[in-house]
Scaffold this active site. Structure first.
Site, PDB file in Angstrom:
ATOM      1  N   LYS A  15     -44.564  32.495  38.576  1.00 39.81           N
ATOM      2  CA  LYS A  15     -44.770  31.090  38.971  1.00 39.81           C
ATOM      3  C   LYS A  15     -45.883  30.457  38.147  1.00 39.81           C
ATOM      4  O   LYS A  15     -45.738  29.365  37.610  1.00 39.81           O
ATOM      5  CB  LYS A  15     -45.159  30.990  40.466  1.00 39.81           C
ATOM      6  CG  LYS A  15     -44.174  31.601  41.435  1.00 39.81           C
ATOM      7  CD  LYS A  15     -44.622  31.438  42.881  1.00 39.81           C
ATOM      8  CE  LYS A  15     -45.944  32.080  43.223  1.00 39.81           C
ATOM      9  NZ  LYS A  15     -45.975  33.555  43.121  1.00 39.81           N
ATOM     10  N   ARG A  90     -46.645  28.186  51.515  1.00 39.66           N
ATOM     11  CA  ARG A  90     -46.391  29.605  51.777  1.00 39.66           C
ATOM     12  C   ARG A  90     -46.057  29.874  53.232  1.00 39.66           C
ATOM     13  O   ARG A  90     -45.738  31.005  53.585  1.00 39.66           O
ATOM     14  CB  ARG A  90     -47.639  30.418  51.449  1.00 39.66           C
ATOM     15  CG  ARG A  90     -47.806  30.727  49.997  1.00 39.66           C
ATOM     16  CD  ARG A  90     -49.194  31.337  49.846  1.00 39.66           C
ATOM     17  NE  ARG A  90     -49.164  32.548  49.106  1.00 39.66           N
ATOM     18  CZ  ARG A  90     -49.542  32.634  47.832  1.00 39.66           C
ATOM     19  NH1 ARG A  90     -49.947  31.582  47.181  1.00 39.66           N
ATOM     20  NH2 ARG A  90     -49.507  33.782  47.221  1.00 39.66           N
ATOM     21  N   ARG A 127     -51.320  42.926  34.846  1.00 39.45           N
ATOM     22  CA  ARG A 127     -51.850  41.608  34.490  1.00 39.45           C
ATOM     23  C   ARG A 127     -53.339  41.682  34.151  1.00 39.45           C
ATOM     24  O   ARG A 127     -54.110  42.374  34.793  1.00 39.45           O
ATOM     25  CB  ARG A 127     -51.657  40.639  35.654  1.00 39.45           C
ATOM     26  CG  ARG A 127     -52.428  39.337  35.429  1.00 39.45           C
ATOM     27  CD  ARG A 127     -52.212  38.283  36.461  1.00 39.45           C
ATOM     28  NE  ARG A 127     -52.060  38.761  37.800  1.00 39.45           N
ATOM     29  CZ  ARG A 127     -51.348  38.130  38.731  1.00 39.45           C
ATOM     30  NH1 ARG A 127     -50.735  37.005  38.435  1.00 39.45           N
ATOM     31  NH2 ARG A 127     -51.243  38.604  39.941  1.00 39.45           N
ATOM     32  N   ARG A 167     -57.284  41.221  38.123  1.00 40.58           N
ATOM     33  CA  ARG A 167     -57.664  40.390  39.259  1.00 40.58           C
ATOM     34  C   ARG A 167     -58.033  41.289  40.437  1.00 40.58           C
ATOM     35  O   ARG A 167     -57.423  42.346  40.605  1.00 40.58           O
ATOM     36  CB  ARG A 167     -56.477  39.497  39.646  1.00 40.58           C
ATOM     37  CG  ARG A 167     -56.769  38.024  39.514  1.00 40.58           C
ATOM     38  CD  ARG A 167     -55.528  37.191  39.619  1.00 40.58           C
ATOM     39  NE  ARG A 167     -54.862  37.237  40.930  1.00 40.58           N
ATOM     40  CZ  ARG A 167     -53.808  36.504  41.254  1.00 40.58           C
ATOM     41  NH1 ARG A 167     -53.306  35.661  40.359  1.00 40.58           N
ATOM     42  NH2 ARG A 167     -53.247  36.589  42.435  1.00 40.58           N
ATOM     43  N   ARG A 178     -49.615  42.003  49.775  1.00 40.47           N
ATOM     44  CA  ARG A 178     -49.219  40.614  49.470  1.00 40.47           C
ATOM     45  C   ARG A 178     -47.698  40.478  49.550  1.00 40.47           C
ATOM     46  O   ARG A 178     -47.171  39.468  50.038  1.00 40.47           O
ATOM     47  CB  ARG A 178     -49.732  40.222  48.084  1.00 40.47           C
ATOM     48  CG  ARG A 178     -51.234  39.990  48.070  1.00 40.47           C
ATOM     49  CD  ARG A 178     -51.828  40.074  46.677  1.00 40.47           C
ATOM     50  NE  ARG A 178     -51.294  39.116  45.747  1.00 40.47           N
ATOM     51  CZ  ARG A 178     -51.414  39.230  44.412  1.00 40.47           C
ATOM     52  NH1 ARG A 178     -52.045  40.255  43.878  1.00 40.47           N
ATOM     53  NH2 ARG A 178     -50.898  38.308  43.629  1.00 40.47           N
TER      54      ARG A 178
HETATM   55  P1  AP5 Z   1     -47.724  35.174  36.987  1.00 38.53           P
HETATM   56  O1  AP5 Z   1     -47.168  34.024  36.241  1.00 38.53           O
HETATM   57  O2  AP5 Z   1     -49.199  35.257  37.163  1.00 38.53           O
HETATM   58  O3  AP5 Z   1     -46.994  35.315  38.407  1.00 38.53           O
HETATM   59  P2  AP5 Z   1     -47.250  34.561  39.759  1.00 38.53           P
HETATM   60  O4  AP5 Z   1     -45.915  34.401  40.405  1.00 38.53           O
HETATM   61  O5  AP5 Z   1     -48.065  33.336  39.537  1.00 38.53           O
HETATM   62  O6  AP5 Z   1     -48.083  35.681  40.524  1.00 38.53           O
HETATM   63  P3  AP5 Z   1     -49.425  35.617  41.358  1.00 38.53           P
HETATM   64  O7  AP5 Z   1     -49.764  37.061  41.606  1.00 38.53           O
HETATM   65  O8  AP5 Z   1     -50.464  34.783  40.717  1.00 38.53           O
HETATM   66  O9  AP5 Z   1     -48.904  34.909  42.654  1.00 38.53           O
HETATM   67  P4  AP5 Z   1     -49.464  34.917  44.066  1.00 38.53           P
HETATM   68  O10 AP5 Z   1     -48.612  33.920  44.688  1.00 38.53           O
HETATM   69  O11 AP5 Z   1     -49.527  36.223  44.759  1.00 38.53           O
HETATM   70  O12 AP5 Z   1     -51.024  34.565  43.840  1.00 38.53           O
HETATM   71  P5  AP5 Z   1     -51.840  33.231  44.051  1.00 38.53           P
HETATM   72  O13 AP5 Z   1     -52.803  33.150  42.961  1.00 38.53           O
HETATM   73  O14 AP5 Z   1     -50.955  32.078  44.339  1.00 38.53           O
HETATM   74  O15 AP5 Z   1     -47.182  36.501  36.279  1.00 38.53           O
HETATM   75  C1  AP5 Z   1     -47.575  37.776  36.725  1.00 38.53           C
HETATM   76  C2  AP5 Z   1     -47.622  38.729  35.522  1.00 38.53           C
HETATM   77  O16 AP5 Z   1     -46.308  38.904  35.006  1.00 38.53           O
HETATM   78  C3  AP5 Z   1     -48.479  38.181  34.370  1.00 38.53           C
HETATM   79  O17 AP5 Z   1     -49.137  39.255  33.750  1.00 38.53           O
HETATM   80  C4  AP5 Z   1     -47.457  37.550  33.434  1.00 38.53           C
HETATM   81  O18 AP5 Z   1     -47.904  37.576  32.105  1.00 38.53           O
HETATM   82  C5  AP5 Z   1     -46.225  38.451  33.658  1.00 38.53           C
HETATM   83  N1  AP5 Z   1     -44.948  37.730  33.537  1.00 38.53           N
HETATM   84  C6  AP5 Z   1     -44.674  36.442  33.903  1.00 38.53           C
HETATM   85  N2  AP5 Z   1     -43.380  36.149  33.648  1.00 38.53           N
HETATM   86  C7  AP5 Z   1     -42.828  37.274  33.117  1.00 38.53           C
HETATM   87  C8  AP5 Z   1     -41.509  37.604  32.661  1.00 38.53           C
HETATM   88  N3  AP5 Z   1     -40.503  36.712  32.689  1.00 38.53           N
HETATM   89  N4  AP5 Z   1     -41.295  38.850  32.171  1.00 38.53           N
HETATM   90  C9  AP5 Z   1     -42.314  39.752  32.138  1.00 38.53           C
HETATM   91  N5  AP5 Z   1     -43.583  39.518  32.548  1.00 38.53           N
HETATM   92  C10 AP5 Z   1     -43.832  38.281  33.050  1.00 38.53           C
HETATM   93  O19 AP5 Z   1     -52.602  33.553  45.437  1.00 38.53           O
HETATM   94  C11 AP5 Z   1     -53.636  34.518  45.511  1.00 38.53           C
HETATM   95  C12 AP5 Z   1     -54.196  34.544  46.920  1.00 38.53           C
HETATM   96  O20 AP5 Z   1     -54.763  33.268  47.257  1.00 38.53           O
HETATM   97  C13 AP5 Z   1     -53.195  34.818  48.042  1.00 38.53           C
HETATM   98  O21 AP5 Z   1     -52.941  36.194  48.222  1.00 38.53           O
HETATM   99  C14 AP5 Z   1     -53.902  34.169  49.239  1.00 38.53           C
HETATM  100  O22 AP5 Z   1     -54.942  34.988  49.714  1.00 38.53           O
HETATM  101  C15 AP5 Z   1     -54.516  32.933  48.624  1.00 38.53           C
HETATM  102  N6  AP5 Z   1     -53.622  31.756  48.672  1.00 38.53           N
HETATM  103  C16 AP5 Z   1     -53.128  31.073  47.599  1.00 38.53           C
HETATM  104  N7  AP5 Z   1     -52.338  30.071  47.994  1.00 38.53           N
HETATM  105  C17 AP5 Z   1     -52.326  30.106  49.347  1.00 38.53           C
HETATM  106  C18 AP5 Z   1     -51.647  29.335  50.326  1.00 38.53           C
HETATM  107  N8  AP5 Z   1     -50.818  28.331  49.996  1.00 38.53           N
HETATM  108  N9  AP5 Z   1     -51.848  29.673  51.626  1.00 38.53           N
HETATM  109  C19 AP5 Z   1     -52.676  30.678  51.991  1.00 38.53           C
HETATM  110  N10 AP5 Z   1     -53.325  31.457  51.106  1.00 38.53           N
HETATM  111  C20 AP5 Z   1     -53.148  31.177  49.785  1.00 38.53           C
END
Ligand code: AP5
Length: 256
Positions: A15, A90, A127, A167, A178
């Site tokens: 994402k 979410r 990552r 991270r 998660r």
């Molecule tokens: P990446 O693009 O970083 O994937 P992502 O889907 O963004 O994954 P995240 O782990 O960042 O998502 P998340 O939703 O768990 O975390 P968030 O920061 O929102 O890609 C991942 C890896 O794969 C990278 O190394 C990339 O290079 C690689 N990759 C990408 N595409 C690829 C492909 N096609 N092929 C191969 N490799 C690929 O949230 C973190 C925390 O914040 C949560 O756990 C929670 O505690 C809090 N939080 C955030 N938002 C909320 C909310 N709305 N409500 C409550 N808590 C929240």
């Protein structure tokens, strides 16, 4: 024409990677709740202190807090022409709030990126992000020999070179937590969107470039136009000007 895009999918689906590039190429801000929260933790602000432990356990921060952050962010002038939301909504409460926040802003396109769990764990464990500014060593350019040149966002990155770290919530135990929360709280919420005419699903197991193509195609089709027409409209709106890269966490956003 406003471009309101919501990226849905589990941790590691891509994402953030896709949101970053789509936002840059379409001249709209990427609004990542994870980035905003991580910036707050990094800066040691009151918000950061309140959410640090929750994030490190892989749990969700409270709905009221996160809805307030998104509401305020989407009201800023740069989001008037659209936005890419990454990591929000979410929960059912967040989805309901987003409907209310965007009710007068034109259609909201929701794209779910699907990837099997074991591939997600593999990706997230591999990552690396810049320790100073949080930029992702992203999948479009991921090669060990060019990593040192990838992050140029802060003085420290430019002068000393970025330090790539995992991270704090990317350990296997926390990633599995998660994912558990994703399947319990977030995936059912996606059903809420799936009956809408602007909902699309894309296969996230493809290469990042193929996922990018599929995303542009999905957005165009949700708007009822061919991808080429969307490209033309965006080019006209941007007037040929390059848009500021939104790759790094924007310092200051965290103070939300
Ligand atoms: P990446 O693009 O970083 O994937 P992502 O889907 O963004 O994954 P995240 O782990 O960042 O998502 P998340 O939703 O768990 O975390 P968030 O920061 O929102 O890609 C991942 C890896 O794969 C990278 O190394 C990339 O290079 C690689 N990759 C990408 N595409 C690829 C492909 N096609 N092929 C191969 N490799 C690929 O949230 C973190 C925390 O914040 C949560 O756990 C929670 O505690 C809090 N939080 C955030 N938002 C909320 C909310 N709305 N409500 C409550 N808590 C929240």
């Amino acid at each position: 024409m406003a471009l309101n895009l919501v990226m849905l999918g589990p941790p590691g689906a891509g994402k953030g990677t896709q949101a970053e590039r789509f936002a840059r190429e379409h001249g709209i801000p990427k609004v990542s709740t994870g980035d905003i929260l991580r910036d707050a933790v990094h800066s040691g602000s009151e918000l950061g202190q309140a959410v640090k432990a929750v994030m490190e356990r892989g749990e969700l921060v409270g709905d009221d807090l996160i809805i307030g952050i998104v509401r305020e962010r989407l009201l800023r002038a740069d989001a008037a022409a659209g936005f890419v939301l990454d990591g929000f909504p979410r929960t059912a409460a967040q989805a309901t709030a987003l409907d209310e926040i965007t009710s007068a802003r034109g259609p909201v396109i929701c794209v779910e990126i699907q990837v099997p769990d074991e591939e997600l764990v593999r990706r997230v464990r591999g990552r690396r992000v810049c320790d100073d500014c949080g930029a992702n060593a992203d999948a479009f350019e991921q090669k060990a020999d060019v990593l040192s040149g990838l992050c140029q966002n802060t003085e420290r990155c430019r002068d000393i070179g970025p330090k790539w770290v995992a991270r704090s919530d990317d350990s296997e135990t926390v990633v599995r937590e998660r994912l558990k929360i994703y399947w319990r709280d977030t995936r059912p919420m996606i059903e809420y969107y799936s009956a809408r005419p602007t909902f699309r699903v894309i296969d996230g197991l493809q290469s990042p470039e193929q996922v990018r193509e599929a995303l542009v195609g999905a957005v165009a089709s949700a708007l009822g136009m061919p991808a080429a027409e969307l490209r033309t409209l965006v080019a006209q709106r941007l007037g040929g000007d390059d848009v500021a890269p939104s790759r790094a966490r924007q310092k200051g956003e965290a103070q939300a």
